[in-house]
Every structure is written in C-alpha cells, then in structure tokens.
Design a protein around this motif. Structure first.
Motif, PDB file in Angstrom:
ATOM      1  N   ALA A 200      -0.122   7.234   4.671  1.00 37.76           N
ATOM      2  CA  ALA A 200       0.577   6.001   4.999  1.00 37.76           C
ATOM      3  C   ALA A 200       1.333   5.520   3.764  1.00 37.76           C
ATOM      4  CB  ALA A 200      -0.435   4.943   5.448  1.00 37.76           C
ATOM      5  N   PRO A 201       2.446   4.809   3.957  1.00 38.73           N
ATOM      6  CA  PRO A 201       3.263   4.390   2.808  1.00 38.73           C
ATOM      7  C   PRO A 201       2.505   3.606   1.742  1.00 38.73           C
ATOM      8  CG  PRO A 201       4.443   4.049   4.864  1.00 38.73           C
ATOM      9  CD  PRO A 201       3.044   4.438   5.243  1.00 38.73           C
ATOM     10  N   ASP A 202       1.488   2.841   2.150  1.00 41.41           N
ATOM     11  CA  ASP A 202       0.732   2.029   1.192  1.00 41.41           C
ATOM     12  C   ASP A 202      -0.607   2.663   0.825  1.00 41.41           C
ATOM     13  OD1 ASP A 202      -0.484   1.723   3.631  1.00 41.41           O
ATOM     14  OD2 ASP A 202      -0.729  -0.456   3.489  1.00 41.41           O
ATOM     15  N   TYR A 203      -0.763   3.970   1.069  1.00 33.25           N
ATOM     16  CA  TYR A 203      -2.056   4.597   0.809  1.00 33.25           C
ATOM     17  C   TYR A 203      -2.398   4.575  -0.677  1.00 33.25           C
ATOM     18  CZ  TYR A 203      -5.860   7.872   0.359  1.00 33.25           C
ATOM     19  OH  TYR A 203      -7.072   8.421   0.045  1.00 33.25           O
ATOM     20  N   ARG A 204      -3.624   4.188  -0.971  1.00 33.06           N
ATOM     21  CA  ARG A 204      -4.155   4.256  -2.331  1.00 33.06           C
ATOM     22  C   ARG A 204      -5.662   4.358  -2.245  1.00 33.06           C
ATOM     23  NH1 ARG A 204      -5.357  -1.083  -4.630  1.00 33.06           N
ATOM     24  NH2 ARG A 204      -4.632  -0.383  -6.672  1.00 33.06           N
ATOM     25  N   ILE A 205      -6.270   4.916  -3.280  1.00 32.76           N
ATOM     26  CA  ILE A 205      -7.722   5.042  -3.337  1.00 32.76           C
ATOM     27  C   ILE A 205      -8.310   3.881  -4.122  1.00 32.76           C
ATOM     28  CG2 ILE A 205      -7.732   7.537  -3.065  1.00 32.76           C
ATOM     29  CD1 ILE A 205      -7.967   7.790  -6.083  1.00 32.76           C
ATOM     30  N   ARG A 220      -8.833  10.125 -13.355  1.00 34.70           N
ATOM     31  CA  ARG A 220      -9.458  11.342 -13.895  1.00 34.70           C
ATOM     32  C   ARG A 220     -10.404  11.961 -12.876  1.00 34.70           C
ATOM     33  NH1 ARG A 220     -11.506  10.885 -20.040  1.00 34.70           N
ATOM     34  NH2 ARG A 220     -11.427  13.148 -19.750  1.00 34.70           N
ATOM     35  N   MET A 221     -11.108  11.125 -12.129  1.00 38.37           N
ATOM     36  CA  MET A 221     -12.047  11.624 -11.135  1.00 38.37           C
ATOM     37  C   MET A 221     -11.355  12.480 -10.083  1.00 38.37           C
ATOM     38  SD  MET A 221     -14.394   8.247 -10.451  1.00 38.37           S
ATOM     39  CE  MET A 221     -14.907   8.847  -8.846  1.00 38.37           C
ATOM     40  N   TYR A 222     -10.252  11.984  -9.563  1.00 39.55           N
ATOM     41  CA  TYR A 222      -9.567  12.676  -8.470  1.00 39.55           C
ATOM     42  C   TYR A 222      -8.570  13.717  -8.955  1.00 39.55           C
ATOM     43  CZ  TYR A 222     -11.636   9.545  -5.037  1.00 39.55           C
ATOM     44  OH  TYR A 222     -12.531   8.876  -4.236  1.00 39.55           O
ATOM     45  N   ALA A 223      -8.240  13.684 -10.246  1.00 36.75           N
ATOM     46  CA  ALA A 223      -7.387  14.705 -10.874  1.00 36.75           C
ATOM     47  C   ALA A 223      -6.110  14.974 -10.084  1.00 36.75           C
ATOM     48  CB  ALA A 223      -8.180  16.000 -11.057  1.00 36.75           C
ATOM     49  N   GLY A 224      -5.555  13.935  -9.470  1.00 37.10           N
ATOM     50  CA  GLY A 224      -4.300  14.067  -8.751  1.00 37.10           C
ATOM     51  C   GLY A 224      -4.410  14.669  -7.360  1.00 37.10           C
ATOM     52  N   LEU A 225      -5.613  14.940  -6.884  1.00 40.14           N
ATOM     53  CA  LEU A 225      -5.781  15.622  -5.597  1.00 40.14           C
ATOM     54  C   LEU A 225      -5.106  14.876  -4.454  1.00 40.14           C
ATOM     55  CD1 LEU A 225      -7.052  17.775  -3.756  1.00 40.14           C
ATOM     56  CD2 LEU A 225      -9.104  16.350  -3.651  1.00 40.14           C
ATOM     57  N   LEU A 226      -5.328  13.559  -4.374  1.00 40.09           N
ATOM     58  CA  LEU A 226      -4.830  12.797  -3.237  1.00 40.09           C
ATOM     59  C   LEU A 226      -3.428  12.246  -3.461  1.00 40.09           C
ATOM     60  CD1 LEU A 226      -8.119  10.895  -2.332  1.00 40.09           C
ATOM     61  CD2 LEU A 226      -7.160  12.925  -1.235  1.00 40.09           C
ATOM     62  N   ASP A 227      -2.819  12.609  -4.589  1.00 39.89           N
ATOM     63  CA  ASP A 227      -1.460  12.160  -4.887  1.00 39.89           C
ATOM     64  C   ASP A 227      -0.404  13.164  -4.472  1.00 39.89           C
ATOM     65  OD1 ASP A 227      -2.523   9.886  -6.082  1.00 39.89           O
ATOM     66  OD2 ASP A 227      -2.625  10.821  -8.056  1.00 39.89           O
ATOM     67  N   ALA A 318     -11.866  10.500   2.658  1.00 40.41           N
ATOM     68  CA  ALA A 318     -10.663   9.832   2.183  1.00 40.41           C
ATOM     69  C   ALA A 318      -9.655   9.664   3.317  1.00 40.41           C
ATOM     70  CB  ALA A 318     -10.027  10.627   1.044  1.00 40.41           C
ATOM     71  N   GLY A 319      -9.088   8.490   3.401  1.00 36.82           N
ATOM     72  CA  GLY A 319      -8.024   8.263   4.366  1.00 36.82           C
ATOM     73  C   GLY A 319      -8.461   7.779   5.714  1.00 36.82           C
ATOM     74  N   GLY A 320      -9.778   7.763   6.000  1.00 37.41           N
ATOM     75  CA  GLY A 320     -10.225   7.168   7.247  1.00 37.41           C
ATOM     76  C   GLY A 320     -11.252   7.920   8.055  1.00 37.41           C
ATOM     77  N   GLY A 321     -11.541   9.176   7.733  1.00 32.23           N
ATOM     78  CA  GLY A 321     -12.528   9.929   8.485  1.00 32.23           C
ATOM     79  C   GLY A 321     -13.904   9.283   8.403  1.00 32.23           C
ATOM     80  N   ALA A 342      -5.266   3.394   3.399  1.00 32.32           N
ATOM     81  CA  ALA A 342      -6.107   2.739   2.397  1.00 32.32           C
ATOM     82  C   ALA A 342      -7.280   2.048   3.078  1.00 32.32           C
ATOM     83  CB  ALA A 342      -5.284   1.721   1.610  1.00 32.32           C
ATOM     84  N   GLU A 343      -8.450   2.093   2.425  1.00 28.48           N
ATOM     85  CA  GLU A 343      -9.669   1.581   3.046  1.00 28.48           C
ATOM     86  C   GLU A 343      -9.546   0.116   3.437  1.00 28.48           C
ATOM     87  OE1 GLU A 343     -14.472   1.904   2.336  1.00 28.48           O
ATOM     88  OE2 GLU A 343     -13.165   1.841   0.581  1.00 28.48           O
TER      89      GLU A 343
END
Length: 360
Positions: A200-205, A220-227, A318-321, A342-343
């Motif tokens: 989604a356009p406003d998605y963030r962790i 650092r935790m996510y190391a860019g995975l969800l970006d 992540a993302g809603g599951g 975003a949660e």
C-alpha cells in the motif's frame, strides 16, 4: 471484485466481511476456517497479480512472511528435540553467548539483527555470524521481536539436532504427513501459483515506533527486506528457506495446520501446552509494541491481534497476514493477503475474526 469459495450456513457474516475486504483491496486475499477437520469457511477473491490482472484462485500460494515463525514453532514442538531451558551452545558448539533455547523462541535473546555485513538470504552465513555476536542485553531481561534472526537461529538449531534444513523439516514434519499445501523453499514448478506482493502507498513497519534511534535499529533488523518489491517477489527469496519469513502456503493449509495443532495431532498436548504458555510478555524494547510470546507462537495481546477469543495462539505476518487457533472453539483460521498494509491502518483480519466470533 468477485469472491469465490464457500461458507457454511451461519457464516454469512464472515462472507460479507470478506467481500468488504476484497472490495477495498488493490490485490487479493483468502480466508479459511477449519474446525475438527471440517472446512467451515474457505473464501478467496481479488487479484493474485495486480500487474497482470490475474485473479486469486483456490490454489493461489502467498508468502507468509512472519507467519512462517508459527510454522517453525509447530515443527519445534512436534519434534521435541530442543530443551527450552538448555543453553544454545549445548547443541551448537562455538555459540558464545549465554543464550538459552527459550530466549531464541520467545524473542529475548538480545540478537535482533546481524551486525556484520551479510546476505540476508544466506541462513548458514548469518547463523555463523550470530554465533559469535554479543547480545545487546543480558538474554532473558528484555523482549524485542527478532524479525529475521529468529529464523537463522532456529534453522541452525534444527540442522544441528536433526540434520534437516528448515525447509526439509517443514516438508517432512508438517506438509507431507498432513497433506498441507505449505512450502519453505518453494520449488520452481510452483512459482506460477504464487501471488505477487504489492505494498500500500503508506506501508511502513513498526508503526508503534517514533524514536529515530530505534528506527535505525529496526532498519538493521529487516535489512531492507520489506523495502524492495523486487526482492520480496523474487524466486531467490522464496527458495532461501528463511525460517523467519519465507514460507508460502494457502489459507486453507494454514487453517488446517492450526486446527491440527489445537487437536493435538501435530505435537503432543503436553508439548503444545509448553509452547503456548507465556515465555515473554511486555512492551517490545525496540518497537514499543505490546508483545506476548510462547515458544515461537504469538499469544493474545492488549491490541487484540487474535480477536475476541480469550485463548489463542498463532503468528501474524508483515502486511496483514494472521494465522492461528482458538483452542476453546477447536478451530484454526488463516487470513492471507498480497497487499501489505501498515499495522496501524489495517483492520482486515480484525473484522474477519470479529465476524467469525459472532458466527460461533
């Protein structure tokens, strides 16, 4: 968008809630409920691939993200080869910190990211780096979600105690014996069934987090995975057997898994009781989010992650599951979606679980 599938009489409210979810989606979704082996709800709709306008189908697979952690928790409970109270170095010679197995499974190990340069898709290399890394705090004194390192640590412990990779363990302990459409290290011949992930356009962790210094820790935790849309949709990501977030499955498979767990058919009732009692609880020391963990499973928290049921266990993604069991109702459920939200802006699973509770 069209909704397909079935809902037993009395669950019309669940179907209506799901139709609303799909109508409001840029992608697609599936929701399944299984009780004592009987499929009560099995719905899907929307787009599995918004770019190519391909519909979500009955056999569409979707990346589970951290829903994978609950799958690994089920494997650990079923195998029973890890003593929660033992130090990790009992099984893993060369592991230097005084971390116990339950610290790993309940996110209190103090190793929330890999410090050295690394390839986040290389399980063995990341495990080797963590083996000599100093924890950020004395293990067991704080709880903070270990987004990716949970997987490196659990996978290495299983490899050393069983000789199996994480993907092999999922296949041999869960998927094959129970005929589950569930995969860690998704093979190439299934790629066409995998939903394309969109954000989604406003998605963030970490939406509970405002502190900029700890925000850098999260990065650092996510190391860019969800970006990166390219990375999360890549075959390399799906093949990597990331035990913290790389499995794919159908909602029906995940609901069935949790139904089987609740019925004592995957792990013994004693093992499940041990895995679903409180091992850590509080406010996440990094993310400022309320958390409550068993041995790898999430448990009910103050923000209602597992709906109105008073007793529950499972794991969100992540993302809603949202995937889990309501043991008192004797059922398992799973909500899968390829649109990451975003949660703090995502009430999809909450609405479905509220409708399910009303139907019961």
């Amino acid at each position: 968008m069209r909704v397909s599938g079935t809902a037993r009489p009395g669950f019309d409210g669940v179907r209506d809630a799901f139709a609303d979810v799909v109508a409001d989606s840029r992608g697609g979704a599936a929701f399944s409920v299984v009780r004592h082996g009987e499929v009560l709800v099995d719905l899907w709709g929307g787009l599995a691939d918004p770019e190519r306008r391909l519909p979500w189908r009955e056999d569409t697979l979707c990346v589970l993200f951290s829903g994978t952690k609950g799958v690994m928790a089920a494997v650990v409970a079923a195998l029973g080869v890890l003593d929660p109270g033992s130090e990790v170095r009992r099984y893993w010679p060369g592991f230097t910190a005084g971390v116990r197995v339950h610290h790993v499974l309940a996110h209190t190990a103090g190793l929330p990211y890999v410090e050295a340069d690394h390839d986040l898709l290389d399980n063995r290399a990341c495990a080797d780096l963590l083996a000599t890394q100093a924890p950020l705090w004395t293990p067991g004194t704080r709880v903070a979600y270990h987004a990716l390192t949970y997987g490196y640590l659990v996978a290495e412990l299983l490899r050393r105690t069983t000789g199996r990779s994480a993907g092999q363990a999922v296949a041999e302990v869960l998927a094959r014996p129970h005929a589950l459409d569930l995969h860690l290290g998704t093979p190439a011949h299934l790629d066409e069934r995998v939903a394309r992930l969109v954000r989604a356009p406003d998605y963030r962790i970490s939406t509970f987090l405002d502190d900029p210094e700890r925000r850098r820790i999260v990065e650092r935790m996510y190391a860019g995975l969800l970006d990166s849309d390219d990375l999360i949709n890549s075959a390399r990501y799906r093949r990597a057997e990331l035990a913290a977030g790389g499995a794919t499955g159908t909602a029906r498979a995940m609901a069935t898994l949790y139904d089987l767990l609740a019925a004592g058919r995957v792990a013994s009732r004693d093992a499940l009781a041990l895995a679903t009692r409180t091992w850590s609880v509080g406010t996440d020391a990094i993310n400022d989010r309320p958390v409550h963990f068993g041995l790898g499973f999430e448990l009910p928290d103050p923000i209602g992650t597992y709906g109105p049921a008073t007793t529950a266990f499972g794991h969100s993604g992540a993302g809603g599951g949202r995937h889990g069991a309501w043991p008192e109702a004797g059922l398992g459920f799973s909500f899968l979606t390829n649109e990451l939200r975003a949660e703090n802006a995502d009430g999809r699973a909450d609405r479905l679980l509220a409708a399910l509770h009303d139907a019961l």
